[in-house]
Write a protein that holds these residues in place. Structure first.
Motif, short mmCIF file in Angstrom:
data_model
loop_
_atom_site.label_atom_id
_atom_site.label_comp_id
_atom_site.label_asym_id
_atom_site.label_seq_id
_atom_site.Cartn_x
_atom_site.Cartn_y
_atom_site.Cartn_z
N ARG A 69 0.83 -1.21 0.00
CA ARG A 69 0.00 0.00 0.00
C ARG A 69 0.86 1.25 0.00
N THR A 70 1.94 1.24 0.78
CA THR A 70 2.83 2.39 0.86
C THR A 70 3.57 2.60 -0.46
N VAL A 71 4.11 1.53 -1.02
CA VAL A 71 4.86 1.65 -2.27
C VAL A 71 3.94 2.08 -3.40
N CYS A 72 2.72 1.54 -3.46
CA CYS A 72 1.78 1.95 -4.51
C CYS A 72 1.38 3.41 -4.35
N ALA A 73 1.17 3.86 -3.13
CA ALA A 73 0.79 5.25 -2.91
C ALA A 73 1.90 6.20 -3.34
N THR A 75 4.28 5.50 -5.67
CA THR A 75 4.70 5.36 -7.06
C THR A 75 3.60 5.71 -8.07
N GLU A 76 2.39 5.27 -7.84
CA GLU A 76 1.37 5.46 -8.87
C GLU A 76 0.01 5.83 -8.32
N GLY A 77 -0.04 6.34 -7.13
CA GLY A 77 -1.34 6.63 -6.54
C GLY A 77 -1.93 5.38 -5.92
N LYS A 78 -3.22 5.36 -5.74
CA LYS A 78 -3.87 4.23 -5.10
C LYS A 78 -4.15 3.14 -6.14
N ASN A 79 -3.56 1.98 -5.92
CA ASN A 79 -3.77 0.84 -6.81
C ASN A 79 -4.15 -0.35 -5.94
N LYS A 80 -5.43 -0.46 -5.64
CA LYS A 80 -5.91 -1.53 -4.76
C LYS A 80 -5.67 -2.91 -5.34
N GLY A 81 -5.76 -3.04 -6.66
CA GLY A 81 -5.59 -4.35 -7.29
C GLY A 81 -4.21 -4.93 -7.04
N PHE A 82 -3.17 -4.11 -7.18
CA PHE A 82 -1.81 -4.58 -6.95
C PHE A 82 -1.62 -4.95 -5.49
N THR A 83 -2.13 -4.12 -4.59
CA THR A 83 -1.98 -4.38 -3.15
C THR A 83 -2.66 -5.69 -2.76
N VAL A 84 -3.85 -5.91 -3.26
CA VAL A 84 -4.58 -7.15 -2.94
C VAL A 84 -3.86 -8.36 -3.54
N LEU A 85 -3.39 -8.24 -4.78
CA LEU A 85 -2.66 -9.35 -5.42
C LEU A 85 -1.41 -9.71 -4.62
N ILE A 86 -0.64 -8.72 -4.22
CA ILE A 86 0.58 -8.97 -3.45
C ILE A 86 0.25 -9.63 -2.12
N THR A 87 -0.80 -9.15 -1.45
CA THR A 87 -1.18 -9.71 -0.15
C THR A 87 -1.65 -11.15 -0.30
N VAL A 88 -2.42 -11.45 -1.31
CA VAL A 88 -2.89 -12.83 -1.53
C VAL A 88 -1.70 -13.74 -1.83
N LEU A 89 -0.74 -13.27 -2.61
CA LEU A 89 0.45 -14.08 -2.89
C LEU A 89 1.25 -14.36 -1.62
N SER A 90 1.23 -13.41 -0.67
CA SER A 90 2.01 -13.63 0.55
C SER A 90 1.34 -14.59 1.51
N VAL A 91 0.05 -14.84 1.34
CA VAL A 91 -0.66 -15.79 2.21
C VAL A 91 -0.21 -17.22 1.90
N MET A 99 7.41 -10.63 -2.53
CA MET A 99 8.55 -9.80 -2.11
C MET A 99 9.31 -9.30 -3.34
N ALA A 100 9.45 -10.15 -4.35
CA ALA A 100 10.14 -9.74 -5.57
C ALA A 100 9.35 -8.67 -6.31
N LEU A 101 8.02 -8.77 -6.31
CA LEU A 101 7.19 -7.75 -6.96
C LEU A 101 7.28 -6.41 -6.24
N ILE A 102 7.32 -6.44 -4.92
CA ILE A 102 7.49 -5.19 -4.16
C ILE A 102 8.86 -4.59 -4.45
N ALA A 103 9.89 -5.43 -4.46
CA ALA A 103 11.24 -4.93 -4.76
C ALA A 103 11.31 -4.35 -6.18
#
Length: 112
Positions: A69-73, A75-91, A99-103
Motif C-alpha cells: 500500500r505504501t509503495v503503490c501510494a 509510485t502510482e497513486g492508489k492501486n488496490k488491485g496490486f496491493t490485494v494481489l501482493i497480499t494474496v500471494l504472501s498468504v 517480495m520480488a514484486l514489491i522490490a
C-alpha cells in the motif's frame, strides 16, 4: 534505492532457496529502504523482521499489505488491485514472489 543488492531476482532466489527464511532478511532490507508507511508512521526494520520471525511468517502478511500500500501510494497513486494481489500471494507459500514484486516496484520508482 539505497541498496542496489535489492534486485527482484535476488529477493526471489533467496526467499525460494531458504524456504521463506530469507524473506525475513528481505523484510528487514525493504523496511529499511521505506522508513515510513503511508500514514507517516516510522517503520523499524528490526521490529518488523523479529515480528515476522516470532509469528512464523504470519505477521509477514500484514507487513506485505502495509508495504504494498505504501509503495503503490508513492509510485502510482492508489492501486488496490496490486496491493490485494501482493497480499494474496504472501498468504500462500509464494511470498518470495510477492517480495520480488514489491522490490521491483521500488526499483522502478525514483523515490526509493
Amino acid at each position: 534505492m539505497k541498496n542496489k543488492l535489492l534486485s527482484p531476482a535476488i529477493v526471489f532466489i533467496i526467499g525460494f532457496l531458504t524456504m521463506g527464511l530469507g524473506n525475513t532478511v528481505s523484510i528487514y532490507i525493504i523496511t529499511d529502504c521505506i522508513s515510513f508507511d503511508k500514514d507517516g508512521e516510522a517503520l523499524y526494520p528490526m521490529r518488523e523482521a523479529v515480528l515476522n520471525f516470532i509469528t512464523f511468517g504470519i505477521y509477514g502478511i500484514l507487513w506485505t499489505y502495509k508495504t504494498a500500500r505504501t509503495v503503490c501510494a508513492e509510485t502510482e497513486g492508489k492501486n488496490k488491485g496490486f496491493t490485494v494481489l501482493i497480499t494474496v500471494l504472501s498468504v500462500f507459500p509464494t511470498r518470495c514472489i510477492s517480495m520480488a514484486l514489491i522490490a521491483n516496484k521500488m526499483l522502478l520508482s525514483e523515490k526509493y
